[in-house]
Motif scaffolding. Structure first.
Motif, PDB file in Angstrom:
ATOM      1  N   SER A  55       0.795  -1.299   0.085  1.00 37.75           N
ATOM      2  CA  SER A  55      -0.079  -0.126  -0.181  1.00 37.75           C
ATOM      3  C   SER A  55       0.932   1.336  -0.077  1.00 37.75           C
ATOM      4  N   GLN A  56       2.180   1.002   0.166  1.00 37.41           N
ATOM      5  CA  GLN A  56       3.240   1.906   0.252  1.00 37.41           C
ATOM      6  C   GLN A  56       2.762   3.069  -1.075  1.00 37.41           C
ATOM      7  N   GLY A  57       2.883   2.440  -2.027  1.00 35.42           N
ATOM      8  CA  GLY A  57       2.777   3.124  -3.336  1.00 35.42           C
ATOM      9  C   GLY A  57       1.462   3.991  -3.636  1.00 35.42           C
ATOM     10  N   LEU A  58       0.531   3.910  -2.713  1.00 40.54           N
ATOM     11  CA  LEU A  58      -0.941   4.796  -2.803  1.00 40.54           C
ATOM     12  C   LEU A  58      -0.344   6.247  -2.221  1.00 40.54           C
ATOM     13  N   ASN A  59       0.639   6.375  -1.568  1.00 41.67           N
ATOM     14  CA  ASN A  59       1.131   7.637  -0.997  1.00 41.67           C
ATOM     15  C   ASN A  59       0.018   8.110  -0.301  1.00 41.67           C
ATOM     16  N   ASP A  60      -0.690   7.438   0.607  1.00 45.21           N
ATOM     17  CA  ASP A  60      -1.686   8.011   1.534  1.00 45.21           C
ATOM     18  C   ASP A  60      -1.492   7.901   2.824  1.00 45.21           C
ATOM     19  N   GLU A  61      -0.943   8.865   3.511  1.00 44.44           N
ATOM     20  CA  GLU A  61      -0.623   8.827   4.674  1.00 44.44           C
ATOM     21  C   GLU A  61      -1.606   8.470   6.011  1.00 44.44           C
ATOM     22  N   GLU A  62      -2.698   8.974   5.309  1.00 44.49           N
ATOM     23  CA  GLU A  62      -3.799   8.644   6.656  1.00 44.49           C
ATOM     24  C   GLU A  62      -4.025   7.094   6.579  1.00 44.49           C
ATOM     25  N   LEU A  63      -4.323   6.882   5.240  1.00 39.23           N
ATOM     26  CA  LEU A  63      -4.598   5.324   5.256  1.00 39.23           C
ATOM     27  C   LEU A  63      -3.364   4.222   6.020  1.00 39.23           C
ATOM     28  N   MET A  64      -2.139   4.825   5.578  1.00 36.91           N
ATOM     29  CA  MET A  64      -0.977   4.135   6.204  1.00 36.91           C
ATOM     30  C   MET A  64      -0.921   4.208   7.628  1.00 36.91           C
ATOM     31  N   ASN A  65      -1.386   5.357   8.359  1.00 35.86           N
ATOM     32  CA  ASN A  65      -1.385   5.605   9.843  1.00 35.86           C
ATOM     33  C   ASN A  65      -2.509   4.443  10.334  1.00 35.86           C
ATOM     34  N   GLN A  66      -3.556   4.412   9.557  1.00 39.07           N
ATOM     35  CA  GLN A  66      -4.730   3.266   9.961  1.00 39.07           C
ATOM     36  C   GLN A  66      -4.095   1.888   9.964  1.00 39.07           C
ATOM     37  N   PHE A  67      -3.429   1.737   8.844  1.00 41.04           N
ATOM     38  CA  PHE A  67      -3.055   0.119   8.766  1.00 41.04           C
ATOM     39  C   PHE A  67      -1.980  -0.027   9.654  1.00 41.04           C
ATOM     40  N   MET A  68      -1.095   0.996   9.896  1.00 40.65           N
ATOM     41  CA  MET A  68      -0.005   0.648  11.239  1.00 40.65           C
ATOM     42  C   MET A  68      -0.595   0.452  12.203  1.00 40.65           C
ATOM     43  N   ALA A  69      -1.700   1.119  12.847  1.00 36.31           N
ATOM     44  CA  ALA A  69      -2.350   0.838  13.838  1.00 36.31           C
ATOM     45  C   ALA A  69      -3.204  -0.410  14.008  1.00 36.31           C
ATOM     46  N   ALA A  70      -3.476  -0.741  12.935  1.00 36.01           N
ATOM     47  CA  ALA A  70      -4.242  -2.189  12.996  1.00 36.01           C
ATOM     48  C   ALA A  70      -2.669  -3.045  13.144  1.00 36.01           C
ATOM     49  N   ARG A  71      -1.714  -3.043  12.299  1.00 35.99           N
ATOM     50  CA  ARG A  71      -0.712  -4.042  12.555  1.00 35.99           C
ATOM     51  C   ARG A  71      -0.373  -4.139  14.102  1.00 35.99           C
ATOM     52  N   ALA A  72      -0.241  -2.595  14.727  1.00 36.17           N
ATOM     53  CA  ALA A  72       0.127  -2.695  16.277  1.00 36.17           C
ATOM     54  C   ALA A  72      -0.746  -3.406  17.181  1.00 36.17           C
ATOM     55  N   ALA A  73      -2.009  -3.333  16.714  1.00 41.01           N
ATOM     56  CA  ALA A  73      -3.186  -4.079  17.492  1.00 41.01           C
ATOM     57  C   ALA A  73      -2.863  -5.538  17.289  1.00 41.01           C
ATOM     58  N   GLU A  74      -2.529  -5.948  15.996  1.00 39.47           N
ATOM     59  CA  GLU A  74      -2.272  -7.574  15.706  1.00 39.47           C
ATOM     60  C   GLU A  74      -0.963  -7.934  16.624  1.00 39.47           C
ATOM     61  N   ALA A  75       0.007  -7.368  16.852  1.00 42.05           N
ATOM     62  CA  ALA A  75       1.153  -7.420  17.485  1.00 42.05           C
ATOM     63  C   ALA A  75       0.738  -7.663  18.953  1.00 42.05           C
ATOM     64  N   ARG A  76      -0.079  -6.927  19.473  1.00 37.81           N
ATOM     65  CA  ARG A  76      -0.519  -6.957  20.986  1.00 37.81           C
ATOM     66  C   ARG A  76      -1.365  -8.239  20.966  1.00 37.81           C
ATOM     67  N   HIS A  77      -2.230  -8.722  20.032  1.00 39.60           N
ATOM     68  CA  HIS A  77      -2.702  -9.693  20.123  1.00 39.60           C
ATOM     69  C   HIS A  77      -2.227 -10.986  19.971  1.00 39.60           C
ATOM     70  N   LEU A  78      -1.129 -11.067  19.380  1.00 42.97           N
ATOM     71  CA  LEU A  78      -0.287 -12.085  19.226  1.00 42.97           C
ATOM     72  C   LEU A  78       0.501 -12.461  20.462  1.00 42.97           C
ATOM     73  N   THR A  79       1.062 -11.258  21.284  1.00 43.39           N
ATOM     74  CA  THR A  79       1.874 -11.282  22.391  1.00 43.39           C
ATOM     75  C   THR A  79       0.665 -11.843  23.350  1.00 43.39           C
ATOM     76  N   MET A  80      -0.509 -11.378  23.511  1.00 35.92           N
ATOM     77  CA  MET A  80      -1.484 -12.006  24.615  1.00 35.92           C
ATOM     78  C   MET A  80      -1.751 -13.550  24.320  1.00 35.92           C
ATOM     79  N   VAL A  81      -1.849 -13.876  23.114  1.00 41.12           N
ATOM     80  CA  VAL A  81      -2.159 -15.244  22.873  1.00 41.12           C
ATOM     81  C   VAL A  81      -1.128 -16.037  23.289  1.00 41.12           C
ATOM     82  N   ARG A  82       0.244 -15.532  22.768  1.00 40.50           N
ATOM     83  CA  ARG A  82       1.274 -16.540  23.235  1.00 40.50           C
ATOM     84  C   ARG A  82       1.318 -16.641  24.681  1.00 40.50           C
TER      85      ARG A  82
END
Ligand code: FE2
Ligand code: FE2
Length: 250
Positions: A202-229
């Motif tokens: 998605s980097q190629g879309l050059n959409d900063e807001e979208l990228m921030n939302q995706f990064m926030a989702a990615r951070a949430a997934e990292a938390r989920h993984l830590t919790m489940v482990r």
């Protein structure tokens, strides 16, 4: 109430009946396989069908993309817009499945409670909510790009089929909360990797807001993984210590 680690009536091992197992070995030596050849025949059948020009699915024709898609996706070259939409379709399917899976985990929790070091109801609910938010985020991104989030893309199909086993584990009446979490570890590992790939393309879309939302989702997934482990480790320790609070087998 028995725990699954309690010795029970499991007769699956050959050692259950030494006399029969000897006979079985003798029988296997005497009786050849019912068909000739080895597993190379299986491989060649798979190869034969794989060479056919048949895919799991196709992308909706570009003509169905609304005007906005051309502007938003113009930054991407060649086939990249379709690849991105395919990956978005995949994420949409998986996040939807993920939220349903976590709802199933919640039901196990409500029925059986937790175990020492296991999740609280609030934690499971939080993950469920975040998966649902990811689903809605992806759906709105697909809409913004001018595409149709209700279309099942090829990768959505692949991931849907791949996650069938997870759904079976979580909904099986004989599995407990700890078992369900084993399945959720597979889901969360995939979640983490898939967001990385999606962010990359998605980097190629050059959409900063979208990228921030995706990064926030990615951070949430990292938390989920830590919790489940952490919960899976705790469940193993709880079982080893004989804490069967959530280790009930029927
Ligand atoms: Fe997610
Ligand atoms: Fe997740």
């Amino acid at each position: 109430m028995k725990a699954e680690t309690t010795a029970g009536m499991n007769r699956t091992g050959m050692d259950m009946s030494p006399m029969d197992s000897k006979e079985l070995v003798v029988g296997a030596r005497i009786m050849p396989p019912s068909s000739a050849g080895d597993d190379s025949a299986i491989a060649s059948v798979i190869a034969h069908y794989a060479r056919r020009e048949e895919r799991v699915g196709t992308m909706p024709p570009p003509g169905t993309l609304k005007g906005a898609v051309k502007t938003a996706l113009q930054a991407l070259k060649g086939e990249a817009p379709l690849v991105l939409l395919d990956k978005l379709g995949e994420r949409l399917a998986f996040e939807r499945a993920g939220s349903r899976l976590w709802k199933g985990v919640l039901a196990k929790f409500d029925a059986l409670g937790s175990f020492e070091g296991g999740p609280t109801r609030e934690e499971i609910e939080l993950i469920y909510r975040e998966e649902s938010e990811h689903f809605l985020l992806i759906a709105s991104v697909i809409r913004t790009l001018g595409a149709d989030p209700t279309a099942e893309t090829p990768l959505a199909d692949v991931h849907g089929v791949a996650s069938c086993g997870l759904i079976k584990v979580v909904t099986d009446p004989r599995t407990n909360l700890a078992d369900a979490l084993e399945a959720m570890l597979i889901a969360e590992l995939t979640d983490n990797d898939a967001w990385d790939v999606l962010i990359d393309i998605s980097q190629g879309l050059n959409d900063e807001e979208l990228m921030n939302q995706f990064m926030a989702a990615r951070a949430a997934e990292a938390r989920h993984l830590t919790m489940v482990r952490t919960w899976i480790k705790a469940s193993v320790i709880a079982r080893a210590n004989g804490d069967h609070a959530n280790m009930v087998a029927s």
